[in-house]
Design an enzyme around this catalytic site. Structure first.
Site, PDB file in Angstrom:
ATOM      1  N   HIS A  94       0.854  -1.195   0.000  1.00 56.85           N
ATOM      2  CA  HIS A  94       0.000   0.000   0.000  1.00 56.85           C
ATOM      3  C   HIS A  94       0.891   1.248   0.000  1.00 56.85           C
ATOM      4  O   HIS A  94       1.960   1.259   0.599  1.00 56.85           O
ATOM      5  CB  HIS A  94      -0.912  -0.003   1.226  1.00 56.85           C
ATOM      6  CG  HIS A  94      -1.961   1.055   1.166  1.00 56.85           C
ATOM      7  ND1 HIS A  94      -1.700   2.362   1.519  1.00 56.85           N
ATOM      8  CD2 HIS A  94      -3.247   1.024   0.760  1.00 56.85           C
ATOM      9  CE1 HIS A  94      -2.794   3.083   1.330  1.00 56.85           C
ATOM     10  NE2 HIS A  94      -3.748   2.298   0.870  1.00 56.85           N
ATOM     11  N   GLU A 166      -4.312   1.899  -6.875  1.00 54.22           N
ATOM     12  CA  GLU A 166      -4.649   2.952  -5.928  1.00 54.22           C
ATOM     13  C   GLU A 166      -3.742   4.158  -6.182  1.00 54.22           C
ATOM     14  O   GLU A 166      -2.653   4.250  -5.608  1.00 54.22           O
ATOM     15  CB  GLU A 166      -4.444   2.447  -4.490  1.00 54.22           C
ATOM     16  CG  GLU A 166      -5.315   1.266  -4.140  1.00 54.22           C
ATOM     17  CD  GLU A 166      -5.761   1.313  -2.683  1.00 54.22           C
ATOM     18  OE1 GLU A 166      -6.914   0.972  -2.427  1.00 54.22           O
ATOM     19  OE2 GLU A 166      -4.981   1.738  -1.823  1.00 54.22           O
TER      20      GLU A 166
END
Ligand code: 13P
Length: 259
Positions: A94, A166
């Site tokens: 992430h 993302e």
């Protein structure tokens, strides 16, 4: 099947985690026909696992784990430990971990391979920062991150991975909601090169970053999108269940991600 999941990031006490789990049980019928997942902090994985009936169709994940199976790594947890706690999924790379905790493409690749070796589904996150997008470099950036992240897996294991696009500029409180046309070229590239319909493709390609109940259907409609990965809009169980219902309706509408 459309994927819809949330990471709680560094949020929720055990009591709050259990209350969310109870809310999922109460909304059981909404969960049929979507592939739902919840990613608590490490401290709450076992509590959520214990609270959810084993036949409830919700996957539980972890937000990170080390690539070594055991050893002198103070503060870390292994893939085996999160599996033991009840996770079947593990988020890797992430942008918040890349930005704040020194995660690199090399450690991401080690973790993706360790997750698969442990029988976990790696959820590999990729995405460009604002500066790269401003310069028009997002396709190359994201393709490079994805191929380096997957580089330690043999081709026959790629179907065990889920990839989430993302974009850093879209994530979190300071993020900007994307328009579908802004993410479409990257989602199209990921689907064509790495997606479930590609040769030796991954299981699914998700979109994440400022997803909410108003934009979810449009973002799910972007070609190549197999589901959504949500933060803030899904931390409240009612918000999560509403997004699950939207994802289920998208399936009924017969979009590409019908599965
Ligand atoms: P937000 O939905 O809060 O922007 O966060 C997205 C995300 O980082 C999911 O992991």
């Amino acid at each position: 099947m459309t994927w819809i999941g949330t990471s709680w990031k560094m949020n929720k006490t055990l009591a709050e985690a259990r209350a969310f789990a109870d809310g999922l049980v109460a909304a059981r019928s909404a969960l049929d026909g979507v592939r739902a997942f919840v990613i608590p902090a490490h401290t709450a994985i076992a509590a959520v696992r214990e609270r959810l009936p084993s036949d409830l169709p919700v996957l539980i994940g972890a937000q990170n784990a080390h690539w070594e199976p055991a050893g002198a790594y103070t503060g870390e947890v292994s893939m085996g430990m999160i599996a033991d706690a009840g996770a079947t999924l593990v988020e890797i790379g992430h942008s918040e971990r890349r930005q704040h905790f020194g995660e690199t493409d090399d450690t991401v690749a080690l973790k993706v391979a360790a997750a698969v070796a442990t029988g976990l589904t790696p959820l590999l996150c990729v995405g460009e920062p604002a500066g790269v997008r401003a310069a028009g470099g997002e396709i190359g950036w994201v393709a490079g991150q994805a191929s380096r992240g997957l580089s330690r897996l043999p081709p026959h294991d790629l179907h065990k991975v889920v990839v989430a696009y993302e974009p850093v500029w879209a994530i979190g409180d300071r993020g900007r909601e994307p328009l579908p046309h802004e993410i479409a070229p990257v989602m199209g590239m990921l689907a064509a090169r790495f997606g479930p319909d590609a040769h030796d493709g991954v299981a699914a390609v998700l979109y994440g970053g400022s997803v909410n109940r108003l934009n979810a259907a449009a973002l799910l409609g972007v070609p190549g999108t197999d589901g959504l990965f949500v933060g803030r809009a899904a931390w409240d169980v009612a918000g999560f269940v509403e997004l699950v219902r939207i994802a289920a309706r998208a399936r009924h509408a017969g979009w590409r991600n019908a599965g």
